[in-house]
Design an enzyme around this catalytic site. Structure first.
Site: not given
Ligand code: PGA
Length: 263
Positions: A13-15, A106, A108, A178, A184, A222, A243-244
């Site tokens: 997930n590159w956001k 998600h 966010e 999640e 994150g 994470s 993600g990251g």
């Protein structure tokens, strides 16, 4: 079919990242690394979710990889079809561009963009009706976990969507658990806690849908190469939403390899 027959999914997930040049370089590195150390499709499905304006470009770049790497939209409109809806991209328009996967729910989106349960239901219904596969994200906040409500919250999030998913559509649902406090933050749920929640989700899915044994349940929050191996050994964790660490080709593919090795 038993849970062990589920092919894992590892999705990046590159956001709202990265700039075009870096996205192209990231895909180039992924393709090169997959040439050096191939990961069989039968061992792990792979996907990446770039920003919407990059979807078709990244998809074209990935089409020359030595295996399928699916392109996943990060969001979809609650409005179906086409029409006067400035700024929106419908499920039909994603399908028209051969984008077959979408993230919905998600945290966010739920927290920062007011995606309510009603909006999420509309998005999922549209996506499924347009033939897309939905990666539906669920997860509790730290306060909810500390209050002992984590399982109830997550199971409610699954129940929330049950009414809009028809029986034959569950095979196009992937769940991503999640915990919000792990996204994150560098904090991961312990493999034991994650496994316990995944087992609960699977049991809930079996009761609600009858398809608990066939639905992939990914863990997110994470995930990195250092914790992927242990998470991958948990029987009810069928992959990761990353993600990251997905913004680095090597880390992302190391995570994929960890899940592929369980097959
Ligand atoms: P993270 O993000 O891996 O950076 O914690 C996961 C996600 O939000 O999907």
């Amino acid at each position: 079919m038993s849970v062990s027959a589920i092919i894992p999914w590892v999705v990046g997930n590159w956001k709202m990242n990265p700039v075009q040049a870096d996205a192209c370089a990231l895909v180039r590195s992924m393709k090169e690394l997959l040439e050096i150390a191939p990961i069989a499709e039968a061992q792990c499905h792979l996907g990446v979710a770039p920003i919407s304006i990059a979807l078709t470009q990244i998809q074209a770049q990935l089409s020359t990889a030595n295996r399928a790497v699916y392109t996943v939209a990060q969001d979809v409109s609650r409005i179906p079809g086409t029409g006067a809806y400035t700024g929106e991209v419908s499920a039909e328009l994603l399908a028209d561009s051969n984008i077959g996967y979408v993230l919905v729910g998600h945290s966010e989106r739920r927290e920062l963009f007011a995606d309510t349960v009603e909006i999420l239901k509309a998005k999922i219904k549209n996506a499924l009706n347009a033939g897309l596969t939905v990666i539906y994200c669920v997860g509790e906040s730290l306060e909810q976990r500390e209050a002992g409500q984590a399982e109830a919250v997550v199971l409610q999030q699954i129940c929330d969507i049950a009414a809009v998913v028809e029986a034959e559509q569950w095979k196009r649902i992937v769940i991503a658990y999640e915990p919000i406090w792990a996204i994150g933050t560098g904090k991961t749920a312990s493999p034991q806690d994650a496994q316990a929640m995944h087992a609960q989700i699977r049991q809930g899915l079996s009761q609600i849908t009858g398809y608990g044994e066939t639905i992939a349940i990914l863990y997110g929050g994470s995930v990195k190469p250092e914790n992927a191996v242990e998470l991958a050994t948990c029987p009810d964790i069928n992959g990761a939403l990353v993600g990251g660490a997905s913004l680095n080709a090597e880390s992302f593919l190391q995570i994929a390899q960890a899940f592929a090795n369980t097959q």
